[in-house]
Design an enzyme around this catalytic site. Sequence first.
Site, PDB file in Angstrom:
ATOM      1  N   LYS A   1      19.052  -6.393 -63.996  1.00 19.30           N
ATOM      2  CA  LYS A   1      19.476  -7.774 -63.713  1.00 19.30           C
ATOM      3  C   LYS A   1      20.622  -7.787 -62.704  1.00 19.30           C
ATOM      4  O   LYS A   1      20.619  -8.580 -61.755  1.00 19.30           O
ATOM      5  CB  LYS A   1      19.889  -8.502 -65.000  1.00 19.30           C
ATOM      6  CG  LYS A   1      20.384  -9.908 -64.694  1.00 19.30           C
ATOM      7  CD  LYS A   1      20.190 -10.912 -65.777  1.00 19.30           C
ATOM      8  CE  LYS A   1      20.592 -12.298 -65.266  1.00 19.30           C
ATOM      9  NZ  LYS A   1      20.513 -13.331 -66.283  1.00 19.30           N
TER      10      LYS A   1
ATOM     11  N   GLU B   1      19.981 -17.570 -56.669  1.00 19.42           N
ATOM     12  CA  GLU B   1      18.531 -17.763 -56.781  1.00 19.42           C
ATOM     13  C   GLU B   1      17.937 -18.521 -55.592  1.00 19.42           C
ATOM     14  O   GLU B   1      17.217 -19.499 -55.761  1.00 19.42           O
ATOM     15  CB  GLU B   1      18.179 -18.482 -58.102  1.00 19.42           C
ATOM     16  CG  GLU B   1      16.717 -18.292 -58.477  1.00 19.42           C
ATOM     17  CD  GLU B   1      16.370 -18.759 -59.889  1.00 19.42           C
ATOM     18  OE1 GLU B   1      17.108 -18.431 -60.826  1.00 19.42           O
ATOM     19  OE2 GLU B   1      15.352 -19.435 -60.023  1.00 19.42           O
TER      20      GLU B   1
ATOM     21  N   ARG C   1      39.324 -27.009 -62.746  1.00 19.16           N
ATOM     22  CA  ARG C   1      38.557 -26.509 -61.577  1.00 19.16           C
ATOM     23  C   ARG C   1      38.286 -25.011 -61.645  1.00 19.16           C
ATOM     24  O   ARG C   1      38.040 -24.361 -60.643  1.00 19.16           O
ATOM     25  CB  ARG C   1      39.257 -26.847 -60.263  1.00 19.16           C
ATOM     26  CG  ARG C   1      39.471 -28.332 -60.091  1.00 19.16           C
ATOM     27  CD  ARG C   1      39.819 -28.693 -58.668  1.00 19.16           C
ATOM     28  NE  ARG C   1      39.990 -30.127 -58.568  1.00 19.16           N
ATOM     29  CZ  ARG C   1      41.148 -30.748 -58.759  1.00 19.16           C
ATOM     30  NH1 ARG C   1      42.223 -30.045 -59.035  1.00 19.16           N
ATOM     31  NH2 ARG C   1      41.216 -32.049 -58.654  1.00 19.16           N
TER      32      ARG C   1
ATOM     33  N   GLU D   1      12.605 -10.192 -73.361  1.00 22.22           N
ATOM     34  CA  GLU D   1      13.267 -10.120 -72.049  1.00 22.22           C
ATOM     35  C   GLU D   1      13.413  -8.659 -71.601  1.00 22.22           C
ATOM     36  O   GLU D   1      13.365  -8.360 -70.415  1.00 22.22           O
ATOM     37  CB  GLU D   1      14.631 -10.814 -72.082  1.00 22.22           C
ATOM     38  CG  GLU D   1      14.596 -12.309 -72.453  1.00 22.22           C
ATOM     39  CD  GLU D   1      14.092 -13.231 -71.339  1.00 22.22           C
ATOM     40  OE1 GLU D   1      13.806 -12.750 -70.214  1.00 22.22           O
ATOM     41  OE2 GLU D   1      13.967 -14.443 -71.604  1.00 22.22           O
TER      42      GLU D   1
ATOM     43  N   ASN E   1      12.391 -14.751 -63.632  1.00 25.98           N
ATOM     44  CA  ASN E   1      11.674 -15.790 -64.379  1.00 25.98           C
ATOM     45  C   ASN E   1      10.216 -15.411 -64.625  1.00 25.98           C
ATOM     46  O   ASN E   1       9.390 -16.268 -64.939  1.00 25.98           O
ATOM     47  CB  ASN E   1      11.740 -17.123 -63.632  1.00 25.98           C
ATOM     48  CG  ASN E   1      13.152 -17.643 -63.582  1.00 25.98           C
ATOM     49  OD1 ASN E   1      13.948 -17.398 -64.492  1.00 25.98           O
ATOM     50  ND2 ASN E   1      13.493 -18.345 -62.508  1.00 25.98           N
TER      51      ASN E   1
ATOM     52  N   HIS F   1       7.915 -21.764 -70.268  1.00 27.66           N
ATOM     53  CA  HIS F   1       8.630 -23.045 -70.350  1.00 27.66           C
ATOM     54  C   HIS F   1       7.676 -24.154 -70.774  1.00 27.66           C
ATOM     55  O   HIS F   1       8.055 -25.061 -71.521  1.00 27.66           O
ATOM     56  CB  HIS F   1       9.253 -23.400 -68.990  1.00 27.66           C
ATOM     57  CG  HIS F   1      10.523 -22.651 -68.712  1.00 27.66           C
ATOM     58  ND1 HIS F   1      10.969 -22.386 -67.428  1.00 27.66           N
ATOM     59  CD2 HIS F   1      11.441 -22.108 -69.530  1.00 27.66           C
ATOM     60  CE1 HIS F   1      12.114 -21.702 -67.498  1.00 27.66           C
ATOM     61  NE2 HIS F   1      12.404 -21.521 -68.761  1.00 27.66           N
TER      62      HIS F   1
ATOM     63  N   ARG G   1      15.988 -13.610 -56.957  1.00 32.27           N
ATOM     64  CA  ARG G   1      16.395 -13.789 -58.364  1.00 32.27           C
ATOM     65  C   ARG G   1      15.303 -14.465 -59.197  1.00 32.27           C
ATOM     66  O   ARG G   1      15.232 -14.279 -60.409  1.00 32.27           O
ATOM     67  CB  ARG G   1      17.715 -14.574 -58.450  1.00 32.27           C
ATOM     68  CG  ARG G   1      18.225 -14.684 -59.876  1.00 32.27           C
ATOM     69  CD  ARG G   1      19.683 -15.096 -59.974  1.00 32.27           C
ATOM     70  NE  ARG G   1      20.081 -15.240 -61.369  1.00 32.27           N
ATOM     71  CZ  ARG G   1      21.319 -15.334 -61.799  1.00 32.27           C
ATOM     72  NH1 ARG G   1      22.313 -15.303 -60.947  1.00 32.27           N
ATOM     73  NH2 ARG G   1      21.592 -15.462 -63.091  1.00 32.27           N
TER      74      ARG G   1
ATOM     75  N   HIS H   1      13.057 -19.011 -77.270  1.00 33.79           N
ATOM     76  CA  HIS H   1      12.809 -18.877 -75.840  1.00 33.79           C
ATOM     77  C   HIS H   1      12.041 -17.575 -75.542  1.00 33.79           C
ATOM     78  O   HIS H   1      11.027 -17.585 -74.826  1.00 33.79           O
ATOM     79  CB  HIS H   1      14.144 -18.896 -75.097  1.00 33.79           C
ATOM     80  CG  HIS H   1      14.056 -18.636 -73.638  1.00 33.79           C
ATOM     81  ND1 HIS H   1      13.461 -19.520 -72.754  1.00 33.79           N
ATOM     82  CD2 HIS H   1      14.459 -17.564 -72.897  1.00 33.79           C
ATOM     83  CE1 HIS H   1      13.521 -19.007 -71.536  1.00 33.79           C
ATOM     84  NE2 HIS H   1      14.117 -17.824 -71.595  1.00 33.79           N
TER      85      HIS H   1
ATOM     86  N   HIS I   1       8.078 -17.040 -67.272  1.00 34.63           N
ATOM     87  CA  HIS I   1       8.802 -18.236 -67.698  1.00 34.63           C
ATOM     88  C   HIS I   1       8.078 -19.531 -67.329  1.00 34.63           C
ATOM     89  O   HIS I   1       8.316 -20.560 -67.942  1.00 34.63           O
ATOM     90  CB  HIS I   1      10.217 -18.249 -67.116  1.00 34.63           C
ATOM     91  CG  HIS I   1      11.152 -17.278 -67.795  1.00 34.63           C
ATOM     92  ND1 HIS I   1      10.880 -15.929 -67.925  1.00 34.63           N
ATOM     93  CD2 HIS I   1      12.370 -17.464 -68.391  1.00 34.63           C
ATOM     94  CE1 HIS I   1      11.890 -15.327 -68.555  1.00 34.63           C
ATOM     95  NE2 HIS I   1      12.801 -16.236 -68.848  1.00 34.63           N
TER      96      HIS I   1
ATOM     97  N   LYS J   1      24.900 -17.647 -64.655  1.00 36.48           N
ATOM     98  CA  LYS J   1      24.303 -18.979 -64.828  1.00 36.48           C
ATOM     99  C   LYS J   1      24.931 -19.601 -66.061  1.00 36.48           C
ATOM    100  O   LYS J   1      24.908 -19.008 -67.144  1.00 36.48           O
ATOM    101  CB  LYS J   1      22.793 -18.880 -65.036  1.00 36.48           C
ATOM    102  CG  LYS J   1      22.001 -18.700 -63.754  1.00 36.48           C
ATOM    103  CD  LYS J   1      20.508 -18.850 -64.032  1.00 36.48           C
ATOM    104  CE  LYS J   1      19.695 -18.648 -62.776  1.00 36.48           C
ATOM    105  NZ  LYS J   1      18.241 -18.664 -63.048  1.00 36.48           N
TER     106      LYS J   1
END
Length: 366
Positions: free
Chosen positions: A227, A237, A121, A185, A245, A252, A241, A265, A248, A143
């Site tokens: 960031k 997010e 946990r 980035e 992206n 994507h 946030r 990426h 993106h 993340k």
Amino acid sequence: MEELNVGLGDRSYPILIGSSLLLKSAEHLSRVSFPRRVALISNETVAPLYEGEVRKSLEDAGYNVTTILLPDGEAYKTLASLEIIYDALIKENFDRSTGLIALGGGVIGDIVGFAAATYLRGIPFAQIPTTLLAQVDSSVGGKTAVNHPLGKNLIGAFYQPQIVLIDVATLKTLPARELSAGLAEVVKYGVIKDRSFFDWLVQQGEDLLNLSSETLIAAVKRSCQIKANVVEVDEKESSIRAILNYGHTFGHAVEMLSGYGNYRHGEAVAIGMVAAADISRRLGRCSSQDVEAVRDLLVSFHLPVLPPSFPLDDYLHAMGRDKKVQEGRLRLVLNCGLGDCSIETVAEPDRLFGDLLEHWPVTGVA
Ligand code: NAD
Ligand code: GLY
């Protein structure tokens, strides 16, 4: 050495940025009272380069270290890799007073973060990112995830590390293509938040590509600072946030349509940033000079700026699966000039992207 703090109350943590930091890993970890029994988790490419340095520093300081190696690649960012980690931890009797250390790029960082979030946990973990992309993006902000056969990063958690140790000397062994992917980035941060950083990148591009330590440390620091500031106000997010992206949504779609693995990426995001900049221009948020500046900086970092040829409907369908779609309407991050941005819902995305694909802003690119 430079230092930043991600301010998240009792989940706050330092980011240390320097050159040859790995040799003093133990000293840095002890600052945050990191557990003395650790699993150092890396992959078969990064471990032969850097695991020895980190392990030596830890063992010399009396840490008890178990190394766990995973196969290299996005294809292994899976539940099966998590199981390898859980199995080793259970067999070695890792309890709640132990910690995990992620040594590698974003793939290792994301997997190890999720293992740390879920084992017993939740146990502490540290990030030692060794790609530029991981140093400026994935190691910061909490993340964590693994992929599912039906999509990327579908199984994950928000779970912050105890510390991020960034050693830019590790970038010396990074393939040039990976360095460029990380620079995409870095450019993103300038476009969305800091015009003078964007201009500085234009000036310092050559030094960055030549891996000047001082310039890399400055670029990584400013990127992480931007960031961290965003994550501090919207960790999970629910609002702002999403600006991280930028580029993106279309990026994507490029990754998905070309088959994951064909574009790095960051490369797909570079193409997506050209799309986002030109959409922003079409909606009156920036000038054509701004679009050209974004495109030219990406080209100078050897990044692709042309979209692969797929029908508009395929692009629209792929973008429709993006997380920023709300109630069937497409939400995009638009740059307002350079150095500022907003999240907007766009009307008629089919017309907008149809025009964009027909008149892609590439004139002047060699
Ligand atoms: P990666 O982890 O696959 O690393 C790229 C390649 O470089 C790999 O082969 C790796 O073994 C190798 N490598 C790493 N460091 C090296 C070094 N110093 N020298 C030589 N080779 C080295 O890819 P990446 O671009 O770092 O990360 C991509 C992943 O990050 C994706 O899975 C993406 O989903 C994730 N990501 C997560 C976040 C987040 O916020 N958590 C943000 C962006 C991307
Ligand atoms: N890479 C985007 C984020 O961390 O939110």
